[in-house]
Design a protein around this motif. Structure first.
Motif, short mmCIF file in Angstrom:
data_model
loop_
_atom_site.label_atom_id
_atom_site.label_comp_id
_atom_site.label_asym_id
_atom_site.label_seq_id
_atom_site.Cartn_x
_atom_site.Cartn_y
_atom_site.Cartn_z
N ASP A 18 0.85 -1.19 0.00
CA ASP A 18 0.00 0.00 0.00
C ASP A 18 0.89 1.24 0.00
N LEU A 35 -1.24 5.43 -6.94
CA LEU A 35 -1.46 4.56 -5.79
C LEU A 35 -1.24 3.08 -6.10
N THR A 38 -2.43 -0.28 -4.11
CA THR A 38 -3.19 -0.80 -2.97
C THR A 38 -3.30 -2.32 -3.10
N ASP A 39 -3.24 -3.00 -1.96
CA ASP A 39 -3.28 -4.46 -1.95
C ASP A 39 -2.27 -5.05 -2.94
N GLY A 70 -4.96 8.97 -7.10
CA GLY A 70 -3.71 9.35 -6.47
C GLY A 70 -3.26 10.76 -6.82
N ALA A 107 -3.36 12.81 4.85
CA ALA A 107 -4.75 12.64 4.41
C ALA A 107 -4.89 11.37 3.57
N THR A 108 -3.94 11.17 2.67
CA THR A 108 -3.98 9.99 1.81
C THR A 108 -3.87 8.71 2.65
N THR A 111 -4.62 8.34 5.81
CA THR A 111 -5.79 8.20 6.66
C THR A 111 -6.99 7.70 5.85
N LEU A 112 -7.07 8.08 4.60
CA LEU A 112 -8.20 7.65 3.77
C LEU A 112 -7.98 6.25 3.20
N ILE A 113 -6.73 5.93 2.83
CA ILE A 113 -6.49 4.72 2.05
C ILE A 113 -5.64 3.69 2.80
N GLU A 114 -5.07 4.10 3.94
CA GLU A 114 -4.17 3.21 4.67
C GLU A 114 -2.96 2.80 3.83
N PHE A 170 -3.01 3.98 13.04
CA PHE A 170 -2.81 3.20 11.82
C PHE A 170 -2.03 3.95 10.74
N ARG A 190 -13.80 -1.53 1.00
CA ARG A 190 -12.34 -1.52 1.18
C ARG A 190 -12.03 -1.03 2.59
N PRO A 229 -6.03 -2.43 5.32
CA PRO A 229 -5.37 -3.48 6.11
C PRO A 229 -5.75 -3.50 7.58
N THR A 230 -5.99 -2.34 8.19
CA THR A 230 -6.32 -2.33 9.62
C THR A 230 -7.81 -2.12 9.89
N ALA A 265 -9.85 2.41 6.82
CA ALA A 265 -9.82 3.24 5.61
C ALA A 265 -11.09 4.08 5.49
N GLY A 266 -10.95 5.26 4.92
CA GLY A 266 -12.08 6.18 4.75
C GLY A 266 -12.29 7.10 5.93
N HIS A 267 -11.29 7.19 6.80
CA HIS A 267 -11.40 7.95 8.05
C HIS A 267 -11.34 9.46 7.79
N ILE A 278 -8.70 13.99 8.27
CA ILE A 278 -7.76 14.51 7.27
C ILE A 278 -7.79 16.03 7.41
N THR A 299 -10.60 12.93 -5.49
CA THR A 299 -9.42 13.18 -6.32
C THR A 299 -8.37 12.08 -6.09
N LEU A 300 -8.30 11.58 -4.87
CA LEU A 300 -7.32 10.53 -4.56
C LEU A 300 -7.80 9.15 -4.98
#
Lengths: 321, 321
Positions: A132, A146, A148-149, A161, A243-244, A246-249, A282, B153, B156-157, B160-162, B166, B246-247
């Protein structure tokens, strides 16, 4: 006949590069032309066609199984069109169709340049073996892609991204994209130089370098305004990276591009600022590493983006295949 | 014996809810207790064990195939532990192990409450049939979860989406999370009320409601300071939503929670602000829709998170199965 090569194309505002790329990511044959960025759609396409011709005329062309394109964005992988901010002649330009006129019936994969760089660093560079990852370029602009996985995630249109245009200052300055307080508007090389000059910084030599590279030299010498310009850029980057994460891990950030060549002048305040913005458990262990592929990342990644799994030719962000 | 039910648990700072959920998302049997949030780790676990006991004693318990938990975060799905900000007694608390003491050998899936709500809205609510969605809750706090490529999604922990944490104001106020200028610090119900009161707003009735719901009533009546408080919240939300789009390239935002009950007082300035922040072609058509499941979203989603594909029991964000 073995078809074990990809024809990779990297389209930017400065140059159009093409290469035949083998299954290990080596560039076998390379063609490059300057981008006639200010000219008509047809002129830009003619330059690309010339680059493609340099590939199709190569003895190994018959081994090519797919075409991978990484293009300055935004792109639209669903329609095969692109509207690069820095190539004004191309708006909803049918790039995949234009490429096919030269490359025939081969499958074509189109992704944004940020996604291409991420795919490249994941295949052969600093993101290898990581699952990730945000890969960024900090130069005259700020871009990203990005993983991911353990796989490239270009997103439905190929632009995922795109960290340069997220807002970290919602009441901040207008950005040329139309938004406000975007990471790029604060953190790019152009804006580091702009900020330092506006604050009163001047190079020691009156004829000296007034770009971000010049500001980096001054920062290394301890000039307070130059340090402040890099610190501000680093904090905006850190807020965007946090921010990235936190949103995407994401667990790793790979940073390349001209400004990242400044080394610790950028990376030291960036790591410090990340501790301020990436606070939740996290995201706290987020690692920042320099990119490894340099300017080849786009070509290597455009090839990588053609594989859904290494060794399997399957379009990712599958445009018009 | 058919095993066609999931035991779903929704753990928040106010209540602990449990339910047996069938393959269509219907809640067959429901148990709920207040969360003793300020008490010791054991006391909180005892309340959860009582809720679980209410489920295991049900005649249909033998039909249960899996346990799905959505918990206030941060969670760590890899270790099966949780550290909910609003349950101070639980820090790195071994929640999955604690649940297993009652539920035995069933597979357990743990995700954050934001991910659970996203899974619920995707299965049975406003995100049904959509492939790339941010689901948010705007209430005393701000949370969220992600659907990408048509699937939950959780990351991993499981966090995600928190989006609440942000930064959209990198020079802004410190947030209790340790960050600065977080979406929640500006946009939550608590902060809407705080901002309005600090600006001088008071309810018409001196004994009236001074929470965000009271500010919403005043905004509906055209009170300028109340309108300003909602506008500021909406702009911070819009900057955060645009950043997410955007991300990650999401196409839809589903918004639930107490503050979203204010309806157009929030949604009108939010849609306006999104036009300001979501400017790139691939995010411009972002759609904002109200959530549909209300307070059941967490339970329905905790059940949904147990399926990797509808009908298949496979852990997602697979903690210690």
């Amino acid at each position: 006949m073995t078809t074990d090569l990809v024809a990779a194309v990297d389209i930017g505002g400065t140059k159009i590069a093409g290469a035949l790329v083998d299954g290990t990511g080596d560039l076998l044959h390379r063609v490059q032309l300057p981008t006639p960025a200010g000219e008509s759609a047809d002129r830009v396409m003619a330059a690309l066609t010339e680059v493609l011709g340099g590939l199709t005329r190569h003895a190994s062309w018959s081994r090519v199984a797919a075409v991978g394109i990484g293009s300055a964005g935004p792109v639209d992988a669903r329609t095969g069109t692109v509207s690069p901010v820095n190539i004004p002649g191309w708006r909803d330009f049918p790039l995949v169709e234009g490429v096919r006129a030269t490359t025939g019936e081969l499958p074509v994969t189109l992704v944004g340049d940020g996604a291409a760089i991420a795919a490249g660093e994941h295949w052969r560079g600093a993101a290898r073996g990581r699952s990730d990852v945000l890969c960024m370029v900090v130069s005259t602009g700020v871009g990203g892609g990005l993983i991911t996985d353990g796989r490239l995630r270009p997103g439905p249109t190929g632009n995922a991204g795109h960290i340069g245009h997220i807002s970290v200052d919602f009441n901040g300055d207008l950005c040329p994209c139309g938004g406000r307080g975007c990471v790029e508007r604060i953190a790019s090389g152009t804006n580091i130089a702009r900020y330092a000059l506006a604050a009163g910084w001047r190079p020691a030599d009156p004829e000296g370098d007034t770009t971000a590279a010049g500001v980096a030299v001054a920062a290394r010498d301890g000039h307070p305004l130059a340090l402040e310009a890099f610190d501000r850029s680093a904090r905006a980057l850190a807020a965007g990276i946090a921010a990235t994460a936190t949103l995407i891990e994401i667990e790793t950030v790979v940073i390349g591009g001209g400004v990242s060549q400044s080394g610790e002048v950028l990376f030291a305040p960036l790591r410090r600022a990340l501790r301020e913005y990436a606070t939740l458990p996290f995201v706290r262990d987020l690692e920042v590493v320099p990119a490894q592929l340099g300017t080849d990342a786009g070509l290597v990644g455009a090839a990588a983006a053609c594989w859904s799994d290494p060794g399997t030719f399957l379009a990712v962000g599958a445009a018009g295949n």
